[in-house]
Write a protein that holds these residues in place. Structure first.
Motif, mmCIF file in Angstrom:
data_model
loop_
_atom_site.group_PDB
_atom_site.id
_atom_site.type_symbol
_atom_site.label_atom_id
_atom_site.label_comp_id
_atom_site.label_asym_id
_atom_site.label_seq_id
_atom_site.Cartn_x
_atom_site.Cartn_y
_atom_site.Cartn_z
ATOM 1 N N PHE A 10 0.805 -1.287 -0.026
ATOM 2 C CA PHE A 10 0.097 0.050 -0.061
ATOM 3 C C PHE A 10 0.869 1.365 -0.001
ATOM 4 O O PHE A 10 0.188 2.485 0.359
ATOM 5 N N SER A 11 1.921 1.186 -0.366
ATOM 6 C CA SER A 11 3.166 2.302 -0.394
ATOM 7 C C SER A 11 2.847 3.010 -1.968
ATOM 8 O O SER A 11 2.336 2.436 -2.788
ATOM 9 N N LYS A 12 3.409 4.201 -2.022
ATOM 10 C CA LYS A 12 3.496 4.876 -3.315
ATOM 11 C C LYS A 12 4.094 3.925 -4.456
ATOM 12 O O LYS A 12 3.901 4.128 -5.601
ATOM 13 N N ASN A 13 5.177 3.388 -3.836
ATOM 14 C CA ASN A 13 5.896 2.392 -4.896
ATOM 15 C C ASN A 13 5.279 1.456 -5.395
ATOM 16 O O ASN A 13 5.387 1.159 -6.549
ATOM 17 N N ALA A 14 4.606 0.866 -4.690
ATOM 18 C CA ALA A 14 3.582 -0.451 -5.010
ATOM 19 C C ALA A 14 2.580 0.172 -5.860
ATOM 20 O O ALA A 14 2.454 -0.499 -6.924
ATOM 21 N N LEU A 15 2.158 1.301 -5.659
ATOM 22 C CA LEU A 15 0.925 2.016 -6.420
ATOM 23 C C LEU A 15 1.459 2.193 -7.743
ATOM 24 O O LEU A 15 0.919 1.992 -8.833
ATOM 25 N N HIS A 16 2.904 2.998 -7.753
ATOM 26 C CA HIS A 16 3.593 2.876 -9.062
ATOM 27 C C HIS A 16 3.672 1.955 -9.969
ATOM 28 O O HIS A 16 3.626 2.055 -11.159
ATOM 29 N N ALA A 17 4.153 0.782 -9.544
ATOM 30 C CA ALA A 17 4.275 -0.409 -10.265
ATOM 31 C C ALA A 17 2.851 -0.969 -10.758
ATOM 32 O O ALA A 17 2.852 -1.412 -12.000
ATOM 33 N N LEU A 18 1.879 -0.930 -9.977
ATOM 34 C CA LEU A 18 0.642 -1.447 -10.438
ATOM 35 C C LEU A 18 0.161 -0.573 -11.690
ATOM 36 O O LEU A 18 -0.164 -0.988 -12.705
ATOM 37 N N GLN A 19 0.330 0.994 -11.811
ATOM 38 C CA GLN A 19 0.011 1.823 -12.673
ATOM 39 C C GLN A 19 0.963 1.550 -13.979
ATOM 40 O O GLN A 19 0.436 1.507 -15.069
ATOM 41 N N TYR A 20 2.322 1.402 -13.688
ATOM 42 C CA TYR A 20 3.050 0.822 -14.660
ATOM 43 C C TYR A 20 2.655 -0.331 -15.504
ATOM 44 O O TYR A 20 2.630 -0.505 -16.431
ATOM 45 N N ALA A 21 2.254 -1.390 -14.434
ATOM 46 C CA ALA A 21 1.749 -2.734 -15.161
ATOM 47 C C ALA A 21 0.549 -2.502 -16.221
ATOM 48 O O ALA A 21 0.477 -3.221 -17.158
ATOM 49 N N GLN A 22 -0.491 -1.638 -15.821
ATOM 50 C CA GLN A 22 -1.425 -1.039 -16.532
ATOM 51 C C GLN A 22 -1.157 -0.651 -18.090
ATOM 52 O O GLN A 22 -1.884 -0.953 -18.950
ATOM 53 N N GLU A 23 -0.133 0.108 -17.797
ATOM 54 C CA GLU A 23 0.204 0.838 -19.118
ATOM 55 C C GLU A 23 0.884 -0.138 -20.009
ATOM 56 O O GLU A 23 0.868 -0.047 -21.263
ATOM 57 N N LEU A 24 2.037 -0.980 -19.221
ATOM 58 C CA LEU A 24 2.732 -1.901 -20.152
ATOM 59 C C LEU A 24 1.826 -2.866 -20.980
ATOM 60 O O LEU A 24 2.215 -3.250 -22.166
ATOM 61 N N PHE A 25 0.694 -3.257 -20.314
ATOM 62 C CA PHE A 25 -0.094 -4.055 -20.828
ATOM 63 C C PHE A 25 -1.514 -3.568 -21.420
ATOM 64 O O PHE A 25 -2.529 -4.245 -21.490
ATOM 65 N N LYS A 26 -1.409 -2.116 -21.807
ATOM 66 C CA LYS A 26 -2.687 -1.361 -22.140
ATOM 67 C C LYS A 26 -3.544 -1.949 -22.925
ATOM 68 O O LYS A 26 -4.604 -1.967 -23.062
ATOM 69 N N CYS A 27 -2.791 -2.498 -23.935
ATOM 70 C CA CYS A 27 -3.553 -3.160 -25.422
ATOM 71 C C CYS A 27 -3.605 -4.757 -25.412
ATOM 72 O O CYS A 27 -3.778 -5.047 -26.522
ATOM 73 N N GLU A 28 -3.422 -5.229 -24.237
ATOM 74 C CA GLU A 28 -3.516 -6.651 -24.102
ATOM 75 C C GLU A 28 -4.149 -7.313 -23.019
ATOM 76 O O GLU A 28 -4.379 -6.557 -21.966
ATOM 77 N N ARG A 29 -4.978 -8.463 -23.338
ATOM 78 C CA ARG A 29 -5.814 -9.059 -22.381
ATOM 79 C C ARG A 29 -5.038 -9.550 -20.977
ATOM 80 O O ARG A 29 -3.831 -10.159 -21.332
ATOM 81 N N ALA A 30 -5.322 -9.047 -19.977
ATOM 82 C CA ALA A 30 -4.544 -9.544 -18.788
ATOM 83 C C ALA A 30 -5.364 -9.525 -17.476
ATOM 84 O O ALA A 30 -6.187 -8.693 -17.529
ATOM 85 N N CYS A 31 -4.802 -10.475 -16.689
ATOM 86 C CA CYS A 31 -5.701 -10.311 -15.233
ATOM 87 C C CYS A 31 -4.530 -9.928 -14.346
ATOM 88 O O CYS A 31 -3.297 -10.584 -14.280
ATOM 89 N N PHE A 32 -4.827 -9.031 -13.634
ATOM 90 C CA PHE A 32 -3.910 -8.666 -12.359
ATOM 91 C C PHE A 32 -4.496 -8.787 -11.179
ATOM 92 O O PHE A 32 -5.590 -8.785 -10.739
ATOM 93 N N PHE A 33 -3.303 -9.821 -10.551
ATOM 94 C CA PHE A 33 -3.953 -10.309 -9.225
ATOM 95 C C PHE A 33 -3.045 -9.244 -8.438
ATOM 96 O O PHE A 33 -1.836 -9.259 -8.223
#
Length: 281
Positions: A10-33
């Motif tokens: 729940f830190s800013k660093n972890a949130l940043h990683a989640l946002q990066y992951a969404q951008e990296l796979f923006k145009c691809e089907r993905a399930c984020f756990f």
């Protein structure tokens, strides 16, 4: 569909990683756990408590964790949500490394993406201690995102390798798919003073060439000196947007991470760093 695991504290660093992951796979089907491990939060408070108190606190922490995870998702899913992305929350009564490793096995996860604060005060490592442990022991590729890195497509990827480790086809496919969709250049860098490869190295190099067919692939060498310095120089020279390495016990990878084995390491990676595994799953 890609399956991506995002550990969070729940830190800013972890949130940043989640946002990066969404951008990296923006145009691809993905399930984020999105996973939070909370065992240390329980035992940290009640190391000598009665079993009943422990069980009560476990339940309270589980409910609290689930609530915070759903609140986290509310802040990142977006309006309108990306129709290609699914999100699931995972609570885990375990330590972080074991919890991540067990979930990777259970769900056959393709990639772990996590944030890192960088150097910690009590561990002589380039990355935080949890990141190091997950790099070393989780049987799945791990992508660490520096806290100040602003997302951009990795058009140039640096892949230092000595061609001695056996590569896993699944791990290379992940790299190939990722680099292929961005039309990236993958620079395979061998730091050596020798002109020729051994038969084993030639076989592994050929396997790379046959497997990484989607990106633009380059095979390059650099003379031996401080390996960390060579890599940092090449990152700057090639304007690399990602560093990729293979992990194996007692390997070049571990030499880079621990300052006790490399004099004056001084490695401050400011781009995403993906560690691929050569361990069986």
């Amino acid at each position: 569909m890609k399956t991506i695991l995002i550990p969070t504290d729940f830190s800013k660093n972890a949130l940043h990683a989640l946002q990066y992951a969404q951008e990296l796979f923006k145009c691809e089907r993905a399930c984020f756990f999105v996973l939070h491990a909370y065992a240390e939060e329980v035992y940290g408070q009640y190391k000598t408590a009665e079993k009943e108190d422990i069980e009560k606190l476990k339940q309270e922490k589980k409910e609290e964790t689930e609530k915070k995870l759903y609140q986290l998702l509310d802040t990142v899913i977006g309006e309108p949500p990306n129709p290609l992305h699914n999100f699931e929350v995972v609570t885990c009564f375990d330590n972080l490394v074991d919890g991540v490793n067990d979930f990777v096995d259970e769900m056959n996860i393709d990639l772990v993406i996590m944030g890192t604060k960088g150097e910690t005060s009590n561990h002589k490592t380039t990355f935080g201690s949890y990141t190091i442990e997950i790099f070393k022991y989780v049987k799945c590729p791990v992508l660490a995102i520096p806290k100040d890195f602003e997302y951009r497509q990795p058009k140039s990827i640096l892949f230092p390798t000595d061609y001695l480790l056996p590569y896993k086809r699944r791990e290379l496919k992940l790299l190939g798919d990722l680099a292929g969709k961005f039309k990236s250049k993958v620079h395979c860098l061998y730091i050596t003073d020798f002109d020729e490869l051994s038969p084993r190295q030639e076989d592994n190099r050929l396997f790379l060439e046959e497997t990484l067919t989607k990106p633009y692939l380059y095979f390059e060498t650099a003379p031996i000196k401080n390996k960390a310095e060579v890599i940092m120089e090449q990152i700057e020279k090639k304007e690399s947007g990602m560093l990729v390495m293979m992990n194996s016990r007692h390997s070049f990878f571990e030499d880079m991470l621990y300052r006790s084995t490399v004099d004056l390491l001084g490695l401050k990676i400011k781009i995403p760093f993906m560690v691929m595994q050569n361990l069986n799953r």
